[in-house]
Motif scaffolding. Structure first.
Motif, PDB file in Angstrom:
ATOM      1  N   MET A   1     109.322  49.837  96.147  1.00 45.72           N
ATOM      2  CA  MET A   1     110.316  50.295  97.163  1.00 45.72           C
ATOM      3  C   MET A   1     111.427  51.321  96.827  1.00 45.72           C
ATOM      4  SD  MET A   1     113.224  47.633  99.095  1.00 45.72           S
ATOM      5  CE  MET A   1     114.463  48.272 100.046  1.00 45.72           C
ATOM      6  N   ILE A   2     111.806  52.264  97.809  1.00 44.63           N
ATOM      7  CA  ILE A   2     112.463  53.539  97.418  1.00 44.63           C
ATOM      8  C   ILE A   2     114.017  53.104  97.766  1.00 44.63           C
ATOM      9  CG2 ILE A   2     113.046  55.701  97.939  1.00 44.63           C
ATOM     10  CD1 ILE A   2     110.090  56.453  98.731  1.00 44.63           C
ATOM     11  N   THR A   3     114.875  53.599  96.841  1.00 43.14           N
ATOM     12  CA  THR A   3     116.414  53.133  97.015  1.00 43.14           C
ATOM     13  C   THR A   3     117.124  54.538  97.428  1.00 43.14           C
ATOM     14  OG1 THR A   3     116.913  53.604  94.791  1.00 43.14           O
ATOM     15  CG2 THR A   3     116.354  51.361  95.503  1.00 43.14           C
ATOM     16  N   LYS A   4     118.151  54.364  97.839  1.00 44.43           N
ATOM     17  CA  LYS A   4     119.062  55.504  98.371  1.00 44.43           C
ATOM     18  C   LYS A   4     119.593  56.207  97.105  1.00 44.43           C
ATOM     19  CE  LYS A   4     123.036  56.564 101.612  1.00 44.43           C
ATOM     20  NZ  LYS A   4     123.749  56.035 102.345  1.00 44.43           N
TER      21      LYS A   4
ATOM     22  N   THR B   1     117.494  56.459  94.320  1.00 46.51           N
ATOM     23  CA  THR B   1     116.387  57.082  93.949  1.00 46.51           C
ATOM     24  C   THR B   1     116.277  58.770  94.653  1.00 46.51           C
ATOM     25  OG1 THR B   1     115.132  55.391  93.231  1.00 46.51           O
ATOM     26  CG2 THR B   1     113.981  57.090  93.633  1.00 46.51           C
ATOM     27  N   ILE B   2     116.541  58.551  96.006  1.00 42.86           N
ATOM     28  CA  ILE B   2     116.390  59.750  96.722  1.00 42.86           C
ATOM     29  C   ILE B   2     117.368  60.628  96.548  1.00 42.86           C
ATOM     30  CG2 ILE B   2     116.700  60.410  99.102  1.00 42.86           C
ATOM     31  CD1 ILE B   2     114.066  59.177  99.032  1.00 42.86           C
ATOM     32  N   LYS B   3     118.807  59.963  96.472  1.00 42.43           N
ATOM     33  CA  LYS B   3     119.836  61.010  96.010  1.00 42.43           C
ATOM     34  C   LYS B   3     119.771  61.811  94.723  1.00 42.43           C
ATOM     35  CE  LYS B   3     124.758  61.186  95.467  1.00 42.43           C
ATOM     36  NZ  LYS B   3     126.083  60.359  95.620  1.00 42.43           N
ATOM     37  N   ALA B   4     119.158  60.858  93.691  1.00 47.50           N
ATOM     38  CA  ALA B   4     118.967  61.629  92.563  1.00 47.50           C
ATOM     39  C   ALA B   4     118.007  62.951  92.421  1.00 47.50           C
ATOM     40  CB  ALA B   4     118.433  60.770  91.218  1.00 47.50           C
TER      41      ALA B   4
ATOM     42  N   MET C   1     119.192  55.772 105.370  1.00 42.10           N
ATOM     43  CA  MET C   1     117.964  55.036 105.188  1.00 42.10           C
ATOM     44  C   MET C   1     117.782  53.869 106.278  1.00 42.10           C
ATOM     45  SD  MET C   1     117.249  54.831 101.233  1.00 42.10           S
ATOM     46  CE  MET C   1     115.338  54.362 101.277  1.00 42.10           C
ATOM     47  N   SER C   2     116.982  53.967 107.129  1.00 43.21           N
ATOM     48  CA  SER C   2     117.205  52.878 108.119  1.00 43.21           C
ATOM     49  C   SER C   2     116.200  51.660 107.880  1.00 43.21           C
ATOM     50  CB  SER C   2     116.854  53.314 109.577  1.00 43.21           C
ATOM     51  OG  SER C   2     115.579  54.144 109.637  1.00 43.21           O
TER      52      SER C   2
ATOM     53  N   LEU D   1     110.466  66.163  97.620  1.00 47.26           N
ATOM     54  CA  LEU D   1     110.282  64.781  97.677  1.00 47.26           C
ATOM     55  C   LEU D   1     109.005  63.928  97.734  1.00 47.26           C
ATOM     56  CD1 LEU D   1     113.345  64.363  99.752  1.00 47.26           C
ATOM     57  CD2 LEU D   1     113.177  63.952  97.306  1.00 47.26           C
ATOM     58  N   GLN D   2     108.148  64.475  98.429  1.00 46.27           N
ATOM     59  CA  GLN D   2     106.703  63.918  98.353  1.00 46.27           C
ATOM     60  C   GLN D   2     105.974  63.925  97.418  1.00 46.27           C
ATOM     61  OE1 GLN D   2     105.136  66.224 101.791  1.00 46.27           O
ATOM     62  NE2 GLN D   2     106.257  64.951 103.510  1.00 46.27           N
TER      63      GLN D   2
END
Length: 155
Positions: free
Chosen positions: A1-4, A6-9, A27-28, A55-56
């Motif tokens: 599961m991706i966390t906010k 992780t995305i932010k980093a 993230m919805s 990101l991909q």
């Protein structure tokens, strides 16, 4: 599961290579990730696509279940981060204060989480009967106003 986080980093890592800055990550519950970036010189679609590809590549199969959207913060949208305020010093802005009062003026300065706008107010000078418009500085905290946004002008 991706966390906010992780995305932010990952976004912060990509942002180190240019003049862009992160405005927001949402993230919805329907597995949608929306990333907003901004830049003093405007956001180019090519850069949004580059961040999306970055990101991909980094997230690989983890991103498979998510819908990823990368875009600009939107010109007429309220400011969300300090850098947006700093980028618009000298521009016309619209502020809705904590009581809901709408003011328009020029964003004069930004100091940390405080900002100052110069507005025109009618005041009656001493010894005069008629009011005249006078420039008045109003100081606000970013945390206390309901919104502040760039005021588009078509002059």
């Amino acid at each position: 599961m991706i966390t906010k986080e992780t995305i932010k980093a990952l976004v912060e890592e990509w942002l180190q290579s240019g003049d862009y800055f992160l405005v927001d990550i949402q993230m919805s519950s329907d597995d949608r990730i929306v990333i907003e970036i901004d830049c003093a010189d405007g956001v180019w679609i090519e850069d949004c696509a580059e961040l999306s590809r970055f990101l991909q590549e980094r997230l690989g199969d983890e991103l498979g279940d998510y819908e990823l959207e990368v875009g600009s913060a939107g010109l007429g949208q309220p400011f969300k981060v300090e850098q947006q305020y700093a980028n618009h010093v000298g521009d016309d802005v619209e502020v809705i204060d904590a009581e809901g009062k709408k003011l328009t003026g020029v964003l004069k300065s930004v100091d940390g989480r405080q900002f100052t706008i110069t507005v025109l107010e009618k005041q009656v000078p001493e010894g005069k009967k008629r009011p005249v418009k006078v420039e008045v500085d109003r100081q606000y905290s970013m945390d206390e106003v309901k919104s502040c946004k760039y005021l588009l002008s078509f002059k």
